[in-house]
Design a protein around this motif. Structure first.
Motif, PDB file in Angstrom:
ATOM      1  N   ARG A 174      -5.696   1.768  -7.803  1.00  0.00           N
ATOM      2  CA  ARG A 174      -6.555   1.974  -6.629  1.00  0.00           C
ATOM      3  C   ARG A 174      -7.823   1.153  -6.763  1.00  0.00           C
ATOM      4  O   ARG A 174      -8.428   1.074  -7.832  1.00  0.00           O
ATOM      5  CB  ARG A 174      -6.902   3.454  -6.487  1.00  0.00           C
ATOM      6  CG  ARG A 174      -7.783   3.775  -5.270  1.00  0.00           C
ATOM      7  CD  ARG A 174      -8.053   5.259  -5.179  1.00  0.00           C
ATOM      8  NE  ARG A 174      -6.831   5.993  -4.897  1.00  0.00           N
ATOM      9  CZ  ARG A 174      -6.489   7.131  -5.496  1.00  0.00           C
ATOM     10  NH1 ARG A 174      -7.272   7.645  -6.430  1.00  0.00           N
ATOM     11  NH2 ARG A 174      -5.366   7.745  -5.179  1.00  0.00           N
ATOM     12  N   PHE A 215       1.178   2.059  -9.363  1.00  0.00           N
ATOM     13  CA  PHE A 215       0.074   2.037  -8.409  1.00  0.00           C
ATOM     14  C   PHE A 215      -1.256   1.911  -9.144  1.00  0.00           C
ATOM     15  O   PHE A 215      -1.418   2.371 -10.277  1.00  0.00           O
ATOM     16  CB  PHE A 215       0.057   3.324  -7.572  1.00  0.00           C
ATOM     17  CG  PHE A 215       0.883   3.256  -6.321  1.00  0.00           C
ATOM     18  CD1 PHE A 215       0.335   2.792  -5.135  1.00  0.00           C
ATOM     19  CD2 PHE A 215       2.208   3.652  -6.328  1.00  0.00           C
ATOM     20  CE1 PHE A 215       1.091   2.739  -3.985  1.00  0.00           C
ATOM     21  CE2 PHE A 215       2.971   3.599  -5.184  1.00  0.00           C
ATOM     22  CZ  PHE A 215       2.415   3.141  -4.002  1.00  0.00           C
ATOM     23  N   VAL A 275       0.453   9.074  -6.674  1.00  0.00           N
ATOM     24  CA  VAL A 275       0.260   8.663  -5.290  1.00  0.00           C
ATOM     25  C   VAL A 275       1.417   9.189  -4.452  1.00  0.00           C
ATOM     26  O   VAL A 275       2.590   9.080  -4.838  1.00  0.00           O
ATOM     27  CB  VAL A 275       0.170   7.130  -5.177  1.00  0.00           C
ATOM     28  CG1 VAL A 275       0.067   6.699  -3.721  1.00  0.00           C
ATOM     29  CG2 VAL A 275      -1.017   6.615  -5.963  1.00  0.00           C
ATOM     30  N   ARG A 276       1.100   9.732  -3.316  1.00  0.00           N
ATOM     31  CA  ARG A 276       2.119  10.180  -2.359  1.00  0.00           C
ATOM     32  C   ARG A 276       2.267   9.124  -1.284  1.00  0.00           C
ATOM     33  O   ARG A 276       1.277   8.636  -0.728  1.00  0.00           O
ATOM     34  CB  ARG A 276       1.730  11.517  -1.743  1.00  0.00           C
ATOM     35  CG  ARG A 276       1.698  12.670  -2.725  1.00  0.00           C
ATOM     36  CD  ARG A 276       1.498  13.979  -2.014  1.00  0.00           C
ATOM     37  NE  ARG A 276       2.578  14.229  -1.071  1.00  0.00           N
ATOM     38  CZ  ARG A 276       2.640  15.300  -0.265  1.00  0.00           C
ATOM     39  NH1 ARG A 276       1.651  16.191  -0.283  1.00  0.00           N
ATOM     40  NH2 ARG A 276       3.650  15.460   0.564  1.00  0.00           N
ATOM     41  N   LEU A 277       3.508   8.794  -0.995  1.00  0.00           N
ATOM     42  CA  LEU A 277       3.747   7.791   0.028  1.00  0.00           C
ATOM     43  C   LEU A 277       3.437   8.352   1.389  1.00  0.00           C
ATOM     44  O   LEU A 277       3.661   9.539   1.660  1.00  0.00           O
ATOM     45  CB  LEU A 277       5.201   7.308  -0.037  1.00  0.00           C
ATOM     46  CG  LEU A 277       5.613   6.656  -1.365  1.00  0.00           C
ATOM     47  CD1 LEU A 277       7.067   6.226  -1.301  1.00  0.00           C
ATOM     48  CD2 LEU A 277       4.733   5.469  -1.673  1.00  0.00           C
ATOM     49  N   SER A 333      -4.742   2.075  -2.164  1.00  0.00           N
ATOM     50  CA  SER A 333      -3.787   2.337  -3.242  1.00  0.00           C
ATOM     51  C   SER A 333      -2.707   1.263  -3.167  1.00  0.00           C
ATOM     52  O   SER A 333      -1.959   1.196  -2.184  1.00  0.00           O
ATOM     53  CB  SER A 333      -3.168   3.731  -3.091  1.00  0.00           C
ATOM     54  OG  SER A 333      -4.159   4.726  -3.211  1.00  0.00           O
ATOM     55  N   ILE A 384       7.187   5.455  -6.370  1.00  0.00           N
ATOM     56  CA  ILE A 384       5.817   5.903  -6.548  1.00  0.00           C
ATOM     57  C   ILE A 384       5.274   5.505  -7.913  1.00  0.00           C
ATOM     58  O   ILE A 384       4.402   6.151  -8.469  1.00  0.00           O
ATOM     59  CB  ILE A 384       5.717   7.431  -6.364  1.00  0.00           C
ATOM     60  CG1 ILE A 384       6.690   8.152  -7.291  1.00  0.00           C
ATOM     61  CG2 ILE A 384       5.966   7.818  -4.933  1.00  0.00           C
ATOM     62  CD1 ILE A 384       6.610   9.663  -7.200  1.00  0.00           C
ATOM     63  N   ASN A 437       0.836  -1.190   0.000  1.00  0.00           N
ATOM     64  CA  ASN A 437       0.000   0.000   0.000  1.00  0.00           C
ATOM     65  C   ASN A 437       0.876   1.247   0.000  1.00  0.00           C
ATOM     66  O   ASN A 437       2.107   1.159  -0.043  1.00  0.00           O
ATOM     67  CB  ASN A 437      -0.969  -0.012   1.194  1.00  0.00           C
ATOM     68  CG  ASN A 437      -0.240  -0.024   2.529  1.00  0.00           C
ATOM     69  OD1 ASN A 437       0.971   0.169   2.601  1.00  0.00           O
ATOM     70  ND2 ASN A 437      -0.983  -0.250   3.598  1.00  0.00           N
ATOM     71  N   ASN A 438       0.252   2.418   0.058  1.00  0.00           N
ATOM     72  CA  ASN A 438       1.033   3.648  -0.032  1.00  0.00           C
ATOM     73  C   ASN A 438       1.862   3.926   1.210  1.00  0.00           C
ATOM     74  O   ASN A 438       2.658   4.870   1.219  1.00  0.00           O
ATOM     75  CB  ASN A 438       0.105   4.830  -0.313  1.00  0.00           C
ATOM     76  CG  ASN A 438      -0.946   4.984   0.780  1.00  0.00           C
ATOM     77  OD1 ASN A 438      -1.261   4.026   1.495  1.00  0.00           O
ATOM     78  ND2 ASN A 438      -1.494   6.172   0.909  1.00  0.00           N
ATOM     79  N   ARG A 439       1.717   3.130   2.250  1.00  0.00           N
ATOM     80  CA  ARG A 439       2.563   3.236   3.439  1.00  0.00           C
ATOM     81  C   ARG A 439       3.694   2.214   3.447  1.00  0.00           C
ATOM     82  O   ARG A 439       4.432   2.115   4.414  1.00  0.00           O
ATOM     83  CB  ARG A 439       1.712   3.081   4.705  1.00  0.00           C
ATOM     84  CG  ARG A 439       0.690   4.184   4.884  1.00  0.00           C
ATOM     85  CD  ARG A 439      -0.077   4.019   6.172  1.00  0.00           C
ATOM     86  NE  ARG A 439      -0.998   5.115   6.374  1.00  0.00           N
ATOM     87  CZ  ARG A 439      -0.678   6.273   6.969  1.00  0.00           C
ATOM     88  NH1 ARG A 439       0.552   6.446   7.427  1.00  0.00           N
ATOM     89  NH2 ARG A 439      -1.575   7.215   7.111  1.00  0.00           N
ATOM     90  N   GLN A 497       0.503  -1.059  -4.853  1.00  0.00           N
ATOM     91  CA  GLN A 497       1.662  -0.941  -5.738  1.00  0.00           C
ATOM     92  C   GLN A 497       2.152  -2.328  -6.134  1.00  0.00           C
ATOM     93  O   GLN A 497       2.394  -3.186  -5.286  1.00  0.00           O
ATOM     94  CB  GLN A 497       2.789  -0.170  -5.054  1.00  0.00           C
ATOM     95  CG  GLN A 497       4.000   0.062  -5.952  1.00  0.00           C
ATOM     96  CD  GLN A 497       5.133   0.761  -5.220  1.00  0.00           C
ATOM     97  OE1 GLN A 497       5.256   0.640  -4.004  1.00  0.00           O
ATOM     98  NE2 GLN A 497       5.952   1.500  -5.951  1.00  0.00           N
TER      99      GLN A 497
END
Length: 522
Positions: A415, A413, A394-396, A428, A410, A343-345, A430
């Motif tokens: 969604r 990705f 997408v921003r992490l 989101s 980044i 995910n974005n984290r 990846q």
């Protein structure tokens, strides 16, 4: 569950490296002046293979063609077979025992070729390839038992129960293929040519139904084998076998996967024989029948293998609460694809795409088994919203992470989101690369199309009723037809006595009116 690494749910074959790079040393020159610069020593290179990073298995495993793909459960977190281990031996690789390919024209008398047409020579080559393949398969199956199964059992490296789970019904396949090889050799003429094979294949191919249990067991077998590789005794034994000449640089799973590879190759071999068979040849009809038989067997085994893989993964799903259970998961009979995403984290997730539901999980170890704990509520595919995200969109998560992230972090990705009343989810995700991202997008889109078609079919079924005559008619027409039928029945059920009384009253009235009319006229 997920791995598919199944497979019914994708292992990369390792290249054979026979070259060995020698240790590189650079003698210092006598005339060279001393320098205060720190010189980095050259690392010792033992093999050219160590210079090449191990090939990672693709994180996306598709099961639409289970038998056509090899099963691999290796994930990025698991050690690769070629990576160095503290207990492994540093010995130079042995000479690899290669299997030379043989041609019919090179094996038998070349003079015979001058009496045959080019098409007949190609037909003999195809028949010989079928026979030679059976011989190689039997040799590999016996080698797997003799070099792997029996020594590990004798040395107590694995228990008998574990070996039975990993090797499955491999022993029963050996006499099966020995029978076909014997039949092919019996019809071969002294000059090496074979006239008829179609009738042999038609009689023998139904025996391949026994592959059902072997292929269905491969998912559980691969999972157990990967788990046992964490034992240094097992890993050391497998590494020694891999370095031995007899292995041909193939690991144990390559040998266990050979029967599946052979099974899906039969239709190609038979088509090749048929392609070089004359239309008026007696084998023509038999070969066409044999192709239909093997295609049906492969399709049936493919379905059962997919169901077995799906059941294997469903049994290893861990629900944190009872509300996470979904009938769409319980009713699923196949896994479209599954694999590791982030995910974005940066959290690693294992995502399963069943036929009608998307399940996001996290891989955990439970009772020494790899299981999958549900990360969020399952998302129905029919209500899922898919969005393809452009690179950099997408921003992490986290300001520090986002500040130091590069462009590679980044990319790739997409969604998925879901909203139903007060419940909503947005993820989101990846993929490893653009290719895997596109695979995920294609699989989800195909699943949504199938779910939409199934929904329309269900709606049409609800709008169609069976008429009293037994035919299917739209619901509105059926209602009208039913009303007309009820009116007809009510009319038919009228009391005949009332009808006769009405008729008498009408006659009396008519007679009175006629008399009055006559009197008026007079």
């Amino acid at each position: 569950m997920v791995a598919k690494d199944y497979p019914f749910y994708l292992s990369a074959k390792r290249a054979n490296f026979g070259l060995e790079a020698q240790t590189v040393t650079s003698p210092a020159k006598d005339t060279e002046e001393p320098s205060n610069k720190r010189v980095k020593p050259l690392s010792r290179v033992t093999s050219l293979a160590s210079l090449i990073p191990p090939v990672r298995a693709t994180p996306l495993k598709r099961f639409s063609q289970t038998l056509q793909r090899s099963i691999s459960f290796r994930s990025e977190s698991r050690p690769d077979l070629f990576s160095p281990r503290p207990w492994s031996r540093n010995v130079p690789p042995a000479n690899t025992k290669r299997r030379d390919s043989k041609l019919w024209s090179e094996t038998f008398d070349v003079c015979v070729n001058h009496m045959l047409t080019t098409k007949e020579i190609k037909r003999q080559e195809a028949i010989f390839e079928l026979s030679q393949g059976e011989e190689d398969l039997i040799e590999d199956l016996k080698l797997a038992k003799k070099a792997y199964h029996d020594p590990m059992l004798k040395l107590s490296i694995m228990t008998e129960q574990e070996l039975n789970q990993i090797f499955g019904t491999l022993d029963s396949l050996i006499p099966l293929h020995e029978d076909l090889l014997r039949r092919l050799q019996e019809v071969r003429k002294p000059d090496g040519s074979t006239e008829h094979v179609g009738h042999i294949l038609v009689g023998w191919l139904p025996c391949l139904n026994s592959y059902d249990s072997y292929c269905s067991n491969q998912v559980a077998a691969k999972a157990l084998l990967d788990h046992k590789k964490q034992d240094h005794r097992v890993q050391d034994f497998l590494q020694r076998c891999l370095e031995s000449p007899f292995s041909r640089k193939l690991d144990l799973w390559n040998f266990l996967d050979i029967p599946r590879s052979r099974l899906v190759k039969y239709p190609l071999l038979l088509r090749e024989i048929l392609r070089h068979t004359a239309n008026d040849h007696p084998d023509q009809q038999h070969l066409e029948e044999a192709i239909n038989i093997i295609q049906g067997i492969v399709a049936e085994i493919n379905i059962k293998t997919g169901e077995s893989e799906c059941q294997y993964y469903k049994e290893r799903l861990i629900y944190l609460e009872e509300g996470q259970r979904d009938s769409l998961i319980d009713n699923s009979r196949a896994v479209c694809c599954h694999g590791e995403l982030k995910n974005n984290r940066g959290v690693k997730l294992h995502v399963f795409l069943f036929e009608e539901v998307l399940v996001i999980t996290r891989a955990v170890t439970h009772n020494d088994q790899l299981c999958y704990q549900l990360y969020r509520q399952p998302i129905p595919v029919r209500e899922l919203v898919l969005e393809d995200l452009q690179d950099g969109e997408v921003r992490l998560g986290g300001s520090i992470r986002g500040a130091f992230s590069n462009n590679e972090r980044i990319k790739n990705f997409f969604r998925v989101s879901f909203k139903n009343g007060s419940q909503s989810q947005t993820h989101s995700l990846q993929a490893n690369d653009s290719f895997n991202k596109q695979q995920w997008l294609n699989c989800i889109r195909q699943a949504k199309e199938k779910a939409a078609c199934a929904g329309k079919a269900g709606g049409l079924e609800a709008h169609f009723l069976v008429s009293p005559g037994g035919r299917r008619v739209p619901q509105g027409e059926a209602a009208l037809e039913q009303m007309e039928q009820s009116d007809y029945e009510s009319d038919c059920s009228m009391d005949t006595s009332e009808l006769s009384a009405d008729c008498e009253r009408m006659e009396q009235t008519n007679s009175c009116e006629s008399k009055k009319q006559i009197e008026t006229n007079v």
